[in-house]
Structure formats: structure tokens, C-alpha cells
Design an enzyme around this catalytic site. Structure first.
Site, PDB file in Angstrom:
ATOM      1  CG  ASP A 151      -1.840  -1.021   1.427  1.00  0.00           C
ATOM      2  OD1 ASP A 151      -2.046  -1.748   0.451  1.00  0.00           O
ATOM      3  OD2 ASP A 151      -2.417  -1.156   2.538  1.00  0.00           O
ATOM      4  CE  LYS A 192       3.451 -18.735  -8.968  1.00  0.00           C
ATOM      5  NZ  LYS A 192       4.720 -19.440  -9.179  1.00  0.00           N
ATOM      6  CB  CYS A 384     -22.768   6.025  26.357  1.00  0.00           C
ATOM      7  SG  CYS A 384     -21.906   7.604  26.375  1.00  0.00           S
ATOM      8  CG  MET A 387     -27.881   6.815  31.477  1.00  0.00           C
ATOM      9  SD  MET A 387     -26.535   7.450  32.490  1.00  0.00           S
ATOM     10  CE  MET A 387     -27.133   9.085  32.882  1.00  0.00           C
ATOM     11  CD  GLU A 408     -25.798  13.629  20.543  1.00  0.00           C
ATOM     12  OE1 GLU A 408     -26.010  13.068  21.630  1.00  0.00           O
ATOM     13  OE2 GLU A 408     -25.060  13.148  19.667  1.00  0.00           O
ATOM     14  CG  HIS A 510     -18.501   3.599  26.682  1.00  0.00           C
ATOM     15  ND1 HIS A 510     -19.220   3.226  25.573  1.00  0.00           N
ATOM     16  CD2 HIS A 510     -18.533   4.946  26.712  1.00  0.00           C
ATOM     17  CE1 HIS A 510     -19.660   4.301  24.945  1.00  0.00           C
ATOM     18  NE2 HIS A 510     -19.253   5.367  25.616  1.00  0.00           N
ATOM     19  CD  GLU A 512     -18.976  -0.333  25.952  1.00  0.00           C
ATOM     20  OE1 GLU A 512     -19.450  -0.242  27.102  1.00  0.00           O
ATOM     21  OE2 GLU A 512     -19.159   0.538  25.075  1.00  0.00           O
TER      22      GLU A 512
HETATM   23  N1  GLN Z   1     -24.040  11.200  21.850  1.00  0.00           N
HETATM   24  C1  GLN Z   1     -23.972  11.117  23.267  1.00  0.00           C
HETATM   25  C2  GLN Z   1     -23.015  12.143  23.839  1.00  0.00           C
HETATM   26  O1  GLN Z   1     -22.165  12.661  23.164  1.00  0.00           O
HETATM   27  C3  GLN Z   1     -23.616   9.716  23.731  1.00  0.00           C
HETATM   28  C4  GLN Z   1     -22.258   9.265  23.294  1.00  0.00           C
HETATM   29  C5  GLN Z   1     -22.060   7.768  23.401  1.00  0.00           C
HETATM   30  O2  GLN Z   1     -23.025   7.008  23.437  1.00  0.00           O
HETATM   31  N2  GLN Z   1     -20.822   7.334  23.418  1.00  0.00           N
HETATM   32  O3  GLN Z   1     -23.086  12.448  24.993  1.00  0.00           O
END
Ligand code: GLN
Length: 537
Positions: A151, A192, A384, A387, A408, A510, A512
């Protein structure tokens, strides 16, 4: 174990997506099990400073480290396999390299000189690689180079590898991961493409030391001999990497092929103790032989690309093994959920997880799903944005705040229950400016969250701009949604739960990102446990 840090490069040839990240993580796991201190670094050839500004459809999930770096999802694999932390230094992009060099140029650090790819860009790349080995922090640094040899984009990285190989001698080796395709028509494995890939590598001045060959079928001795002969490697350095049922099989497959031993021999390091993989084997055995199975709905808007929710998926695997219960994820597109079809979509599930995300697309579907989970006492975890949607749903449907929203999604909402923080309002740049990385959180005693963690002080990773709006807090509490986790420094609400629900938890952070094979995350462990109990009702 050793006084000089050794460097292992992992490159890819023939095609992308051969699993360099998993091979790197597997090798690191085996070396760690032999007693070495290992870290893994990923070099990404794109010009973005980090993947934080990339759409998940482009690049999968953005993994966040404790120190607040938005990184490639391979770092998630590294942490999950090794159970050790990575940091900002573990993910480097071409954007970061050029930014540093250009800033230096403006400062006048190169006064009088023409700034060029060689040596200035390559020196900066080498500096970032060698930095990880400073102060004897690690015995071995494994650096994975994104993209495929040949690349245009990755050329400066390959050139840096060439220089380092020359400078470091036997303290540095290169593993090249290639493909040995199977031609069904003739029933043959073909070498190859691998030969060509190594030739291209040689044109750049790099002779790989070890070839890891991805293949759908076992490589017999003849094939290995052929690859060895044409590619100038020892036959024991031709390593088979056969397609595996699970990524967690790969360390054991690599052990069988003795990749770790070959690497150590080439680096002139003692092989140390035989790797003790008992716990890992135990994990795999349970993974493949679960006593029960449950279905959990994962509700998100990027579900066409499963990699967009990589860490969530893996967290369920870890928690499933812990509970001896396989979690089958049902991927549900949030845009497809309506009040009319929600029951039909969710009624046969044992729990739902509403995923993180950005922007308004799919948000009403998420809210509809949460309403169903709340009213039908279905175990719920919101992460996040998940919630935030739970908070909006509760405000609208329990507190009667019609039109409640996050600013938002609706800047004009009469009830901005989720709002942007003052400090965030000043931010004009989008890249790297969210609340990122690890923050402390105080868990309320007696809450369900406390039942999960069993302690009051926790640390979790964040990645968001918007927050629970504390102006409405009293009203929420009065109606039965309580904050069960609070940031001790800012008073921000980090966890919410509903009192009269068996398990309804929303987390602003998070979890996770912190789940590993050795340490599954307590929230996922509990969620799977509760969902399993729910499934038996
Ligand atoms: N959009 C939301 C915020 O900025 C949640 C972000 C997310 O889920 N990571 O607060």
C-alpha cells in the site's frame, strides 16, 4: 527478564482482514504466559489523528483507553487477551506523526533543513515505536502495522521497519501474515500470493523472519517447504493459522504451531517456563459447552457492521462464560422499532441492551424499546446514549415532561434532561474533545449498582459530550429513577436505575471497554445472570 527490549513487527500481505490484531494479541498472550512483560502497539496508516472522528461504519468501534485515547479496536483485543492496560502511546496514526513533525517545523526545530519523509517522518515513527521500550517497561514490544505491504500509505512505516531491523539486529524481527488460498476447482492450496507478497516486501528491503499463513485447510509439509524455499525462511518459521471457530482459539493454535518458541529463539531470548494456559483452556471449554442459552437484544443503529459494537459483543462472551450461559445477541436496528412492532420484536428476549451512539437517527426507536423494557420489567442495560435515552423516556412517559430530550437531538426542547456541559460549550473542535477516559464514580450503598460492584468507589471509562442535567434530579428521584453513581468531583450522574424494576440500569460510562477474559465486567456478569433468571420465568 531481559535488559534490552526486543521489537517484533507484525505486517500483513496479500489482503487485509487476515487478523493481524488477533495474531499479535495471541503471540503476546503466549509470551506473557511464559513470564515476559509484553505490550502491543498499532500503527495506522490513515491521516486522521485518531479514529474518534470516524464513522463506525468506516472503521468499527472506537476503543477508549484509561488515559483517554480514542483508538483502533485492535487495542480492545490486546486488553481483553492480556488483561493489561494500553495507553495513548499504543496507537499511532499517520495523522499524529505528521502533526508532530509539522509542529516541530513551525517551532523551528529543523531550521535550515528541508523536511522530508526520510528521515523526518521515519524518525518520528521510530521514536514512537522505541518509546514504548524505554525504561525497561517491557521485555517485548509487538508493533502491528495496519494495512497491507505494498500500500502507498504504509510505505513510511515499512521503511521505518527496514531501518530498525538494520539498527537493532537480532533484537528485532518481522512476522508477515499472509494468505494461502484454497482453490476448490483443483483442490489445492496456492502459495503464489504469499511468494509475491514477500517479494514486494523484499523490494522495500525487508526480509520477514516468520510467515504466519492464514488458510482454510492445514498446511502439509510440502506446502511449508515450498513457502520456506521461495520466501527465504526456515521451515519451522512457516506457521499455519487455520480458520478458527472463535478468536479465543487462536492463542492455543499458535502455541501448537510454536510461534512463541520460534519468536523467542529468533530474538535470542530463553523460552522461559512452558506457558500455563489452564485458565484460558478452561474459558474456551466453557465457551464451547454452555449449559444454557439466552437471547439478548442489542439495539443500535450501526448493527449492519458488527465490529461497531465489538467490545459489547466480547463483554457478553466473557460474562456468558462466567455464568455458564451462552448469550445469543439479537441485533435490532433502532430505526426499525415502532410502538406498533416493539412487542413483537422484543417479547422473546431475556433482556435488552441499548447501545451507545451519536446523533438523532434511530433515537425514537431506542426510546420505544426502553419504554417496553420498563413497563414489562424486562432486564435493561443502557450504555452512554442508551442511558441518556432511558432518562428521556422516563421524563416523557413517567414524569409527564412531554417533548423532553437531549439538546444533542433537539436544541429547542422545553425539558433538556440531557444537556451539554459548560466546558463542552466552549469546544469548537470535534476531534478528541469529548469527556474521554477513566473517571471516578461513587456508588450509592443499597442500590442495584452497589449490588453489582460490591464497593462504593469505582473507575470507568467515558466517551461522550452530553450529561444528565442535574436541574431535574430531584424530580427524577421523586418519580422513582434514582442516581446510583455520582462523579465525586463534578456531581455528574454516572448511573441511573429504577426502583420498582427487577433490573433497569443506565450507565453514562462504557463498561464494555474494561471487560477481559480474565476479568469479565461485573455489570455484564450481573446483567447476564438476571436475564438468565428472567428466561426461566
Ligand atoms: N451522543 C452522546 C453524547 O455525546 C452519547 C455518546 C455515546 O453514546 N458514546 O453524549
Amino acid at each position: 527478564m531481559s535488559s534490552t527490549t526486543r521489537y517484533v513487527f507484525v505486517t500483513g500481505g496479500v489482503t487485509s482482514s487476515l487478523g493481524k490484531g488477533i495474531i499479535s494479541a495471541s503471540l503476546a498472550k503466549l509470551l506473557q504466559a511464559r513470564g515476559y512483560k509484553v505490550t502491543i502497539q498499532k500503527l495506522d496508516p490513515y491521516i486522521n489523528i485518531d479514529p474518534g472522528t470516524l464513522n463506525p461504519y468506516e472503521h468499527g468501534e472506537c476503543f477508549v483507553t484509561n488515559d483517554g485515547a480514542e483508538t483502533d479496536l485492535d487495542l480492545g483485543h490486546y486488553e481483553r487477551f492480556l488483561d493489561t492496560l494500553t495507553s495513548k502511546a499504543n496507537n499511532v496514526t499517520t495523522g499524529k506523526i505528521y502533526q508532530t513533525v509539522i509542529n516541530k517545523e513551525r517551532r523551528g526545530d529543523y531550521l535550515g533543513k528541508t523536511v522530508q519523509v526520510i528521515p523526518h517522518i521515519t524518525d518520528e515513527i521510530k521514536r514512537r515505536i522505541l518509546k514504548l521500550g524505554q525504561n525497561d517497561a517491557f521485555d517485548i514490544v509487538i508493533t502491528e502495522i495496519g494495512g497491507t505491504v505494498g500500500d502507498i500509505e504504509s510505505l513510511p512505516y515499512i521503511e521505518s521497519v527496514r531501518q530498525l531491523k538494520w539498527e537493532l539486529g537480532s533484537n528485532c524481527i518481522v512476522i508477515h501474515l499472509t494468505l494461502i488460498p484454497y482453490l476448490a476447482a483443483t483442490g489445492e492450496l496456492k502459495t503464489k500470493p504469499t511468494q509475491h507478497s514477500v517479494k514486494t516486501f523484499l523490494e522495500y528491503g525487508v526480509q520477514p523472519d516468520i510467515l504466519v499463513c492464514r488458510s482454510e485447510h492445514p498446511l502439509n509439509v510440502d506446502i511449508r517447504r515450498k513457502v520456506a524455499l521461495f520466501c527465504n525462511v526456515n521451515i519451522n518459521s512457516v506457521i499455519e493459522s487455520i480458520d478458527a471457530e472463535s478468536i479465543y482459539d487462536v492463542p492455543l493454535l499458535m502455541k501448537k504451531e510454536q510461534l512463541d518458541k520460534v519468536v523467542l529463539a529468533k530474538l535470542k531470548l530463553p523460552s522461559g517456563k512452558e506457558p500455563d494456559m489452564t485458565q484460558w483452556k478452561d474459558f474456551l471449554l466453557k465457551l464451547k459447552n454452555p449449559s444454557s442459552e439466552i437471547k439478548i437484544g442489542l439495539i443500535g443503529k450501526y448493527i449492519e457492521l458488527k465490529d461497531a459494537y465489538k467490545s459489547i459483543n466480547e463483554s457478553f462472551i466473557h460474562a456468558g462464560v462466567f455464568n455458564d450461559c451462552k448469550v445469543k445477541l439479537e441485533w435490532i436496528h433502532s430505526e426499525h422499532i415502532t410502538p406498533e412492532n416493539v412487542a413483537e420484536k422484543l417479547h422473546n428476549l431475556s433482556g435488552i441492551l441499548v447501545a451507545p451512539g451519536f446523533g438523532h437517527r434511530g433515537i425514537e426507536g431506542k426510546i420505544t424499546a426502553i419504554k417496553y423494557a420498563r413497563e414489562n420489567k424486562l432486564p435493561f442495560l443502557g450504555i452512554c446514549l442508551g442511558m441518556q435515552c432511558a432518562v428521556i423516556e422516563f421524563a416523557r412517559n413517567v414524569m409527564g415532561l412531554s417533548g423532553a430530550n437531549s439538546t444533542e437531538m433537539d436544541a429547542q426542547t422545553p425539558y433538556p434532561v440531557i444537556d451539554i456541559m459548560e466546558a463542552q460549550k466552549q469546544q469548537t473542535d470535534k476531534g478528541g474533545t469529548m469527556r474521554l477516559g477513566e473517571y471516578p464514580c461513587n456508588v450509592t450503598k443499597g442500590s442495584k449498582a452497589f449490588g453489582v460492584y460490591g464497593k462504593t468507589k469505582i473507575f470507568e471509562r467515558h466517551r461522550h459530550r452530553y450529561e444528565f442535567n442535574n436541574t431535574f434530579l430531584k424530580d427524577f428521584e421523586a418519580h422513582g429513577m434514582i442516581p446510583s453513581g455520582i462523579n465525586p468531583d463534578t456531581n455528574l450522574v454516572e448511573m441511573v436505575e429504577i426502583k420498582d424494576h427487577p433490573w433497569f440500569l443506565g450507565v453514562q460510562f462504557h463498561p464494555e471497554y474494561k471487560s477481559t477474559v480474565a476479568n469479565p465486567h461485573p455489570i455484564f456478569i450481573k446483567f447476564v445472570k438476571v436475564a438468565h433468571e428472567f428466561s426461566k420465568k
